[in-house]
Write a protein that holds these residues in place. Structure first.
Motif, PDB file in Angstrom:
ATOM      1  N   ASP A 253       0.497  -1.060   0.221  1.00 57.79           N
ATOM      2  CA  ASP A 253      -0.098  -0.002   0.004  1.00 57.79           C
ATOM      3  C   ASP A 253       1.069   1.231  -0.203  1.00 57.79           C
ATOM      4  OD1 ASP A 253      -2.328  -1.965   0.511  1.00 57.79           O
ATOM      5  OD2 ASP A 253      -2.726  -1.226   2.211  1.00 57.79           O
ATOM      6  N   ALA A 254       2.092   1.603   1.009  1.00 57.11           N
ATOM      7  CA  ALA A 254       3.091   2.559   0.413  1.00 57.11           C
ATOM      8  C   ALA A 254       3.402   2.649  -0.796  1.00 57.11           C
ATOM      9  CB  ALA A 254       4.102   2.205   2.008  1.00 57.11           C
ATOM     10  N   LYS A 255       3.697   1.489  -0.811  1.00 50.99           N
ATOM     11  CA  LYS A 255       4.464   1.890  -1.922  1.00 50.99           C
ATOM     12  C   LYS A 255       3.159   2.280  -3.121  1.00 50.99           C
ATOM     13  CE  LYS A 255       7.580  -2.192  -2.443  1.00 50.99           C
ATOM     14  NZ  LYS A 255       8.414  -2.837  -2.957  1.00 50.99           N
ATOM     15  N   SER A 256       2.547   1.352  -3.058  1.00 51.22           N
ATOM     16  CA  SER A 256       1.147   2.097  -4.240  1.00 51.22           C
ATOM     17  C   SER A 256       0.904   4.024  -4.179  1.00 51.22           C
ATOM     18  CB  SER A 256       0.002   1.489  -4.451  1.00 51.22           C
ATOM     19  OG  SER A 256      -1.117   1.495  -4.471  1.00 51.22           O
ATOM     20  N   PHE A 257       0.711   4.097  -2.939  1.00 49.92           N
ATOM     21  CA  PHE A 257       0.537   5.460  -2.232  1.00 49.92           C
ATOM     22  C   PHE A 257       1.711   6.401  -2.987  1.00 49.92           C
ATOM     23  CE2 PHE A 257      -2.461   3.691   1.117  1.00 49.92           C
ATOM     24  CZ  PHE A 257      -3.568   4.266   0.875  1.00 49.92           C
ATOM     25  N   SER A 263       2.025  11.509  -0.287  1.00 53.91           N
ATOM     26  CA  SER A 263       3.513  12.161   0.254  1.00 53.91           C
ATOM     27  C   SER A 263       3.475  11.116   1.109  1.00 53.91           C
ATOM     28  CB  SER A 263       2.809  13.766   0.938  1.00 53.91           C
ATOM     29  OG  SER A 263       1.983  13.230   2.101  1.00 53.91           O
ATOM     30  N   ILE A 264       5.175  11.300   1.464  1.00 54.20           N
ATOM     31  CA  ILE A 264       5.612  10.399   2.999  1.00 54.20           C
ATOM     32  C   ILE A 264       4.896  10.669   4.208  1.00 54.20           C
ATOM     33  CG2 ILE A 264       7.769   9.742   3.800  1.00 54.20           C
ATOM     34  CD1 ILE A 264       8.986  10.005   1.467  1.00 54.20           C
ATOM     35  N   GLU A 265       4.648  11.340   4.378  1.00 51.62           N
ATOM     36  CA  GLU A 265       4.211  12.226   5.820  1.00 51.62           C
ATOM     37  C   GLU A 265       2.874  11.912   5.618  1.00 51.62           C
ATOM     38  OE1 GLU A 265       5.162  14.289   3.054  1.00 51.62           O
ATOM     39  OE2 GLU A 265       7.323  14.923   4.967  1.00 51.62           O
ATOM     40  N   LEU A 266       1.968  11.606   4.944  1.00 51.85           N
ATOM     41  CA  LEU A 266       0.544  11.240   4.615  1.00 51.85           C
ATOM     42  C   LEU A 266       0.633   9.373   5.070  1.00 51.85           C
ATOM     43  CD1 LEU A 266      -2.542  12.043   4.454  1.00 51.85           C
ATOM     44  CD2 LEU A 266      -2.261  12.340   2.177  1.00 51.85           C
ATOM     45  N   ILE A 267       1.355   9.055   4.018  1.00 54.30           N
ATOM     46  CA  ILE A 267       1.315   7.490   3.692  1.00 54.30           C
ATOM     47  C   ILE A 267       1.572   7.196   5.323  1.00 54.30           C
ATOM     48  CG2 ILE A 267       2.570   5.369   3.133  1.00 54.30           C
ATOM     49  CD1 ILE A 267       3.307   7.630   0.434  1.00 54.30           C
ATOM     50  N   ALA A 268       2.753   7.825   6.079  1.00 55.15           N
ATOM     51  CA  ALA A 268       3.199   6.686   7.152  1.00 55.15           C
ATOM     52  C   ALA A 268       2.052   7.252   8.068  1.00 55.15           C
ATOM     53  CB  ALA A 268       4.325   7.991   7.933  1.00 55.15           C
ATOM     54  N   LYS A 269       1.152   8.849   8.122  1.00 55.87           N
ATOM     55  CA  LYS A 269      -0.025   8.941   9.003  1.00 55.87           C
ATOM     56  C   LYS A 269      -1.242   7.888   8.970  1.00 55.87           C
ATOM     57  CE  LYS A 269      -3.135  12.495  10.956  1.00 55.87           C
ATOM     58  NZ  LYS A 269      -3.871  13.697  10.726  1.00 55.87           N
ATOM     59  N   SER A 270      -1.526   7.929   7.664  1.00 60.02           N
ATOM     60  CA  SER A 270      -2.707   6.650   6.978  1.00 60.02           C
ATOM     61  C   SER A 270      -2.450   5.077   7.757  1.00 60.02           C
ATOM     62  CB  SER A 270      -2.795   7.302   5.960  1.00 60.02           C
ATOM     63  OG  SER A 270      -3.017   8.008   5.012  1.00 60.02           O
ATOM     64  N   LEU A 271      -1.091   4.503   7.418  1.00 63.00           N
ATOM     65  CA  LEU A 271      -1.016   2.973   7.720  1.00 63.00           C
ATOM     66  C   LEU A 271       0.005   3.151   8.757  1.00 63.00           C
ATOM     67  CD1 LEU A 271       0.934   2.320   3.794  1.00 63.00           C
ATOM     68  CD2 LEU A 271      -1.681   2.363   5.289  1.00 63.00           C
ATOM     69  N   LYS A 272      -0.077   3.669  10.199  1.00 64.58           N
ATOM     70  CA  LYS A 272       0.720   4.211  11.605  1.00 64.58           C
ATOM     71  C   LYS A 272       2.506   3.566  11.832  1.00 64.58           C
ATOM     72  CE  LYS A 272      -4.172   3.433  13.234  1.00 64.58           C
ATOM     73  NZ  LYS A 272      -4.706   2.932  14.704  1.00 64.58           N
ATOM     74  N   MET A 273       2.626   4.277  10.029  1.00 71.13           N
ATOM     75  CA  MET A 273       4.272   3.510  10.151  1.00 71.13           C
ATOM     76  C   MET A 273       4.480   5.584  10.315  1.00 71.13           C
ATOM     77  SD  MET A 273       4.929   2.168   6.328  1.00 71.13           S
ATOM     78  CE  MET A 273       3.540   0.187   6.446  1.00 71.13           C
ATOM     79  N   THR A 274       6.352   5.180  10.555  1.00 68.03           N
ATOM     80  CA  THR A 274       6.513   6.453  10.454  1.00 68.03           C
ATOM     81  C   THR A 274       7.539   6.650   9.337  1.00 68.03           C
ATOM     82  OG1 THR A 274       9.036   5.186  11.168  1.00 68.03           O
ATOM     83  CG2 THR A 274       8.155   5.333  13.173  1.00 68.03           C
ATOM     84  N   ILE A 275       7.745   8.651   9.393  1.00 65.01           N
ATOM     85  CA  ILE A 275       8.470   8.908   8.698  1.00 65.01           C
ATOM     86  C   ILE A 275       9.748   8.004   7.682  1.00 65.01           C
ATOM     87  CG2 ILE A 275       9.787  10.525   7.304  1.00 65.01           C
ATOM     88  CD1 ILE A 275       7.811  12.859   8.994  1.00 65.01           C
ATOM     89  N   GLN A 277      10.408   5.126   8.274  1.00 61.72           N
ATOM     90  CA  GLN A 277       9.591   3.550   7.489  1.00 61.72           C
ATOM     91  C   GLN A 277       9.651   3.318   5.976  1.00 61.72           C
ATOM     92  OE1 GLN A 277       7.109   2.168  10.852  1.00 61.72           O
ATOM     93  NE2 GLN A 277       8.244   0.737  11.605  1.00 61.72           N
ATOM     94  N   VAL A 278       8.604   4.293   6.047  1.00 62.00           N
ATOM     95  CA  VAL A 278       7.992   4.666   4.624  1.00 62.00           C
ATOM     96  C   VAL A 278       9.536   5.341   3.983  1.00 62.00           C
ATOM     97  CG1 VAL A 278       6.378   6.269   3.305  1.00 62.00           C
ATOM     98  CG2 VAL A 278       5.250   5.421   5.728  1.00 62.00           C
ATOM     99  N   GLN A 279      10.166   5.897   4.072  1.00 66.47           N
ATOM    100  CA  GLN A 279      11.221   6.333   4.051  1.00 66.47           C
ATOM    101  C   GLN A 279      11.767   5.243   2.900  1.00 66.47           C
ATOM    102  OE1 GLN A 279      13.257   9.292   5.888  1.00 66.47           O
ATOM    103  NE2 GLN A 279      11.933  11.193   4.882  1.00 66.47           N
ATOM    104  N   GLU A 280      12.005   4.182   3.429  1.00 68.48           N
ATOM    105  CA  GLU A 280      12.522   2.605   3.703  1.00 68.48           C
ATOM    106  C   GLU A 280      12.571   2.547   2.902  1.00 68.48           C
ATOM    107  OE1 GLU A 280      16.090   0.137   3.708  1.00 68.48           O
ATOM    108  OE2 GLU A 280      16.087   1.929   4.751  1.00 68.48           O
ATOM    109  N   ILE A 281      11.242   2.546   2.707  1.00 61.67           N
ATOM    110  CA  ILE A 281      10.374   0.683   2.164  1.00 61.67           C
ATOM    111  C   ILE A 281       9.879   1.684   0.207  1.00 61.67           C
ATOM    112  CG2 ILE A 281       7.718   0.837   1.304  1.00 61.67           C
ATOM    113  CD1 ILE A 281       7.022   0.518   4.657  1.00 61.67           C
ATOM    114  N   VAL A 282      10.046   2.690   0.565  1.00 66.64           N
ATOM    115  CA  VAL A 282       9.878   3.743  -1.501  1.00 66.64           C
ATOM    116  C   VAL A 282      11.292   4.031  -1.507  1.00 66.64           C
ATOM    117  CG1 VAL A 282       8.080   5.029  -0.556  1.00 66.64           C
ATOM    118  CG2 VAL A 282       8.959   5.976  -0.491  1.00 66.64           C
ATOM    119  N   LYS A 283      11.808   3.911  -0.921  1.00 64.78           N
ATOM    120  CA  LYS A 283      13.572   4.844  -1.502  1.00 64.78           C
ATOM    121  C   LYS A 283      13.831   3.972  -3.520  1.00 64.78           C
ATOM    122  CE  LYS A 283      16.099   1.270   0.467  1.00 64.78           C
ATOM    123  NZ  LYS A 283      17.668   0.657   1.340  1.00 64.78           N
ATOM    124  N   ASP A 284      13.406   2.865  -3.608  1.00 67.63           N
ATOM    125  CA  ASP A 284      13.862   1.789  -4.941  1.00 67.63           C
ATOM    126  C   ASP A 284      12.738   2.341  -5.407  1.00 67.63           C
ATOM    127  OD1 ASP A 284      16.361   2.011  -4.245  1.00 67.63           O
ATOM    128  OD2 ASP A 284      15.760  -0.674  -3.363  1.00 67.63           O
TER     129      ASP A 284
END
Length: 288
Positions: A253-257, A263-275, A277-284
């Motif tokens: 879901d994070a990758k799709s969003f 935005s990374i901030e909104l993804i983190a808030k929606s999926l209850k992750m830290t910024i 964590q999201v940055q690590e997931i979407v880095k590639d």
């Protein structure tokens, strides 16, 4: 090879209807009740069939006997019926046949005779089930067609005398069901071994499997410990699998969003992750 030269422990069911000194008689009584036959001990050919690995990985909960040229596989369930049982029985009976048919005979022109198989699930749980039902291997196929491979497992509800009086027709099964009921009622996960000891003592005092439990109380307690450890292990694995599935979905879901401009901030808030964590997931992830 000795029955005991294995890495798993028998369940009480397997011991009572298989390995015990009275296992042959107990099995015959149970099979007669299940099948409607009236075989007499001493008037039939009976041979126990044991393979190195059970249907279960930690403890052995199945019983297999060859009786007058027929191979009978019994599997006990005390909880929800596993609808994959036909496939598991297919694996199981194949291994038994491998032990029956010599390698050289498999390539000879003449047919090497093998015993007809019959599969039963002996259900002693609390869920409401029909008196009997069938599970079919073909139910697992992608398409229901005229495929020639089939395996049928007969599920017998043994714990409801009003629906199917098996326990009434088989005293050893009736006593086994009563013993399991005592075990379940007295079970305490914080004092597991002591609760099993009390269950054994209570059953003996009530004349339930008295001779068997008096002879093998320590072994029975160890078998029950192995079984309940297995149940706990399965529950943990199921929970871990669920958590892994949830985590995998969150990553996707994070990758799709992110690919769709969120935005990374909104993804983190929606999926209850830290910024982070999201940055690590979407880095590639490449955003077009």
């Amino acid at each position: 090879m000795s029955f005991w030269n294995r890495k798993y422990k028998d369940s009480v069911f397997t011991d009572l209807f298989g390995s015990d000194r009275d296992g042959k008689k107990n099995f015959l009584d149970l099979y007669n009740a299940l099948s409607g036959e009236d075989y007499k001990l001493g008037a039939v050919s009976l041979e126990r069939k044991v393979i190195e690995q059970s249907l279960y990985k930690t403890y052995n909960n199945d019983v297999s006997w060859e009786i007058n040229g027929k191979l009978i596989v019994l599997v006990e369930h005390q909880s929800t019926i596993n609808e994959n049982m036909p496939f598991r029985c297919l694996e199981y009976v194949t291994r038994i046949y491998e032990g029956i048919v010599p390698v050289k005979k498999r390539y000879s022109e003449k047919v090497y005779k093998i015993p007809n198989p019959d599969f039963y699930v002996v259900y002693v749980g609390k869920n409401k089930l029909p008196p009997e039902q069938e599970l079919r291997l073909s139910d697992a196929f992608y398409k229901k067609d005229s495929s020639k491979l089939e395996l049928v497992v007969k599920v017998k509800n043994c714990n409801d005398p009003k629906m199917l009086p098996l326990a009434k027709n088989c005293d050893i099964l009736k006593q086994y069901c009563q013993f399991i009921e005592i075990v379940e009622r007295m079970y305490n996960k914080h004092s597991q071994k002591k609760s099993f000891q009390r269950a054994v003592e209570t059953a003996i005092s009530q004349g339930i499997l008295a001779d068997y439990l008096d002879r093998k109380s320590r072994e029975v307690i160890n078998m029950l410990c192995a079984k309940y450890d297995y149940k706990m292990d399965i529950a943990v694995k199921q929970e871990e699998a669920f958590e892994d599935g949830v985590q995998h979905k969150a990553i996707e879901d994070a990758k799709s969003f992110y690919e769709n401009g969120v935005s990374i901030e909104l993804i983190a808030k929606s999926l209850k992750m830290t910024i982070e964590q999201v940055q690590e997931i979407v880095k590639d992830v490449t955003v077009e």
